[in-house]
Design an enzyme around this catalytic site. Sequence first.
Site, PDB file in Angstrom:
ATOM      1  N   LYS A 205      -0.247   8.375  -6.346  1.00 25.87           N
ATOM      2  CA  LYS A 205      -0.678   9.769  -6.488  1.00 25.87           C
ATOM      3  C   LYS A 205       0.489  10.706  -6.176  1.00 25.87           C
ATOM      4  CE  LYS A 205      -4.150  12.946  -4.675  1.00 25.87           C
ATOM      5  NZ  LYS A 205      -5.405  13.101  -3.927  1.00 25.87           N
ATOM      6  N   GLU A 211       6.409   2.103   0.094  1.00 25.35           N
ATOM      7  CA  GLU A 211       6.134   0.736  -0.376  1.00 25.35           C
ATOM      8  C   GLU A 211       6.206   0.684  -1.902  1.00 25.35           C
ATOM      9  OE1 GLU A 211       4.372   2.429   1.829  1.00 25.35           O
ATOM     10  OE2 GLU A 211       3.497   1.132   3.366  1.00 25.35           O
ATOM     11  N   GLY A 265      -7.326   9.137  -3.253  1.00 26.71           N
ATOM     12  CA  GLY A 265      -6.821   7.814  -3.601  1.00 26.71           C
ATOM     13  C   GLY A 265      -7.907   6.751  -3.655  1.00 26.71           C
ATOM     14  N   ARG A 266      -8.731   6.699  -2.610  1.00 25.17           N
ATOM     15  CA  ARG A 266      -9.738   5.619  -2.531  1.00 25.17           C
ATOM     16  C   ARG A 266     -10.924   5.846  -3.455  1.00 25.17           C
ATOM     17  NH1 ARG A 266      -8.733   8.589   1.893  1.00 25.17           N
ATOM     18  NH2 ARG A 266     -10.387   9.804   2.869  1.00 25.17           N
ATOM     19  N   GLU A 351     -11.119   4.562   5.898  1.00 27.72           N
ATOM     20  CA  GLU A 351     -10.191   5.693   5.759  1.00 27.72           C
ATOM     21  C   GLU A 351     -10.986   6.987   5.594  1.00 27.72           C
ATOM     22  OE1 GLU A 351      -6.063   5.116   4.092  1.00 27.72           O
ATOM     23  OE2 GLU A 351      -6.806   6.453   2.547  1.00 27.72           O
ATOM     24  N   HIS A 382     -19.680 -20.752   5.861  1.00 25.75           N
ATOM     25  CA  HIS A 382     -18.927 -21.831   6.511  1.00 25.75           C
ATOM     26  C   HIS A 382     -17.757 -21.289   7.321  1.00 25.75           C
ATOM     27  CE1 HIS A 382     -21.180 -24.980   4.433  1.00 25.75           C
ATOM     28  NE2 HIS A 382     -21.275 -24.076   3.478  1.00 25.75           N
ATOM     29  N   LYS A 502       3.405   6.312   9.397  1.00 25.78           N
ATOM     30  CA  LYS A 502       4.321   6.452   8.256  1.00 25.78           C
ATOM     31  C   LYS A 502       5.600   7.161   8.685  1.00 25.78           C
ATOM     32  CE  LYS A 502       1.433   7.033   4.115  1.00 25.78           C
ATOM     33  NZ  LYS A 502       1.064   7.970   3.058  1.00 25.78           N
TER      34      LYS A 502
HETATM   35  O1  F6P Z   1      -3.071   4.948   3.142  1.00 26.88           O
HETATM   36  C1  F6P Z   1      -2.719   6.294   3.027  1.00 26.88           C
HETATM   37  C2  F6P Z   1      -2.667   6.742   1.605  1.00 26.88           C
HETATM   38  O2  F6P Z   1      -2.310   8.074   1.595  1.00 26.88           O
HETATM   39  C3  F6P Z   1      -3.972   6.516   0.869  1.00 26.88           C
HETATM   40  O3  F6P Z   1      -4.907   7.489   1.062  1.00 26.88           O
HETATM   41  C4  F6P Z   1      -3.504   6.374  -0.523  1.00 26.88           C
HETATM   42  O4  F6P Z   1      -4.478   5.769  -1.313  1.00 26.88           O
HETATM   43  C5  F6P Z   1      -2.289   5.517  -0.315  1.00 26.88           C
HETATM   44  O5  F6P Z   1      -1.704   6.018   0.865  1.00 26.88           O
HETATM   45  C6  F6P Z   1      -1.294   5.514  -1.454  1.00 26.88           C
HETATM   46  O6  F6P Z   1      -0.815   6.788  -1.744  1.00 26.88           O
HETATM   47  P1  F6P Z   1      -0.109   7.112  -3.118  1.00 26.88           P
HETATM   48  O7  F6P Z   1      -1.101   6.885  -4.217  1.00 26.88           O
HETATM   49  O8  F6P Z   1       0.318   8.544  -3.033  1.00 26.88           O
HETATM   50  O9  F6P Z   1       1.075   6.196  -3.279  1.00 26.88           O
END
Ligand code: F6P
Length: 537
Positions: A205, A211, A265-266, A351, A382, A502
């Site tokens: 987003k 990452e 995002g979620r 979250e 199990h 972060k």
């Molecule tokens: O985990 C924190 C967060 O901001 C989430 O809400 C989001 O889905 C994720 O990081 C990834 O963010 P982005 O889509 O901006 O890479």
Amino acid sequence: MKLSESPAWVNLLNHHATLYGVHLRDLFAKDPARLDHLSAEAEGVYLDISKHRITPESLDLLVALAEQEGVAEKLKMMMTGARVNTTENRPALHTALRAPRGSVIEVDGENVVPHVHEVLDAMTEFSEAVRSGRHTGATGKQIRNVIHIGIGGSHLGPRFVTDALRPFVSPDLTMRFISNVDGADLHAAVDGLDPAETLFIVASKTFTTTETISNAQEARSWVTASLGDDAVSSHFAAVSTNLDAVEGFGIKAALTFGFWDWVGGRFSVASAIGLPVMIAIGPKAFREFLGGLHAMDQHALSAPLEKNLPALMALVGIWSIDFDGAQSHAVIPYARDLAALPAHLQQLEMESNGKSVTNNGEQVSVPTAPIVWGAAGTDAQHAFLQLLHQGTVNVPVDFILVARAAEPFGNHQDMLFANGVAQAEALAFGLTSQEVADSGEEAALIPHKTFPGNHPSSVLMIESLNPFTLGQLLSLYEHKVAIQGFIWGIDSFDQWGVALGKSLATDLIAELEGSGISVGTDASSAALIARYQLLRD
Ligand code: F6P
């Protein structure tokens, strides 16, 4: 007024006391019409909440709580573009992503639905091009592998939906997902693949998430090392709200799919974040998925609270957490293809509602989201169900049952279904010491073979798992989470709790890479860093 002191809450507290020591066995024996009161159905999705330690009166009082907190009005506000995400001053308008063409949903006076369909049409065009071989890799080879790079909401939703719709995925495509910054993720994902046949989708987003950007850079090197720099334009697509950053990365505009800041995002898998799903299952099936989401959105918006599936799930959840003291909630789908659902729900629920401050900035007066976890049945039986049956904790469970297998195989579906029902039954009713003794068991083993029962669970049942029903299930959980947030008075749509870790990691990375920034670390972290540097070098 604090929620814990509000009239509906106090009524529930008083009522809860009257149920102290009452067993589900008694509740079922006393009320033959129990199931009629404590079950509901919406377009083929059946919900049974009769195995919760509640009575029809409890449900009336829980519904009164939802009315007191204006749940119906707040759902409507959310779905019509009000800025319900107060701390970020944004709407939470994921329902607009699945609104049919021609609907009108406005943000700041502008109808967003035409924009949603513009992006869906562009995704459709691209997905068809990839699936048909019209869009090829740089050497003209057909795309056979799609690797999605994202994290959190930009990963869990598309991965879960692609997994869940496995029987609908084109057999010509290998779908893989990378999220972790651990280099092992990328190595495992590209293992055995030909770069000339591989498409990467970089989904973020913000397009700033470390990452994702680091993984995308490594993926670009993997492609360019064998195909040259020009190959990036045919091997990389992007999904983001930050179009400038995407351009900066070198992904061309024609393969960039946008979305909007009012999509959390979620809650984003119905947006362009679902691009890998659309490529995997095809645009027609993806639109059926959107149809299922929309059907449940409409149900959530219009059904009376006492027969409203997401409201019922939210309310029995609140009963378990806030009145019965449950700190954890297990989700056990009796469907292998739903194995990634608990991971998706961990982000969706934890979250969203893992908050301890209300919208007014005050400390909450009642517990909020539980720890969500789970695994697919029968594996769960199990692994951890022993603890739920005979341990010392109270863990409410959602059992998800499916009547028809997409790929029938002997009597496996009967066995699967029977196991799911049996677990819910055993948790609820248990086995008394008298029953164990009557079976002729040796005295010393009777306490070990006794099941206390009285453990709550919900059962969700669908006819079969397909794009439409999966959409219904997903929307059901999304609205459950929003409704709980409305009742607790918290902002379910922000995520400030992930910010601190972060920013500390960013500073530490700079230090580890020797950029000279000195981070004021504590003695424990400083020792870990020193040990790491010693071992690394
Ligand atoms: O985990 C924190 C967060 O901001 C989430 O809400 C989001 O889905 C994720 O990081 C990834 O963010 P982005 O889509 O901006 O890479």
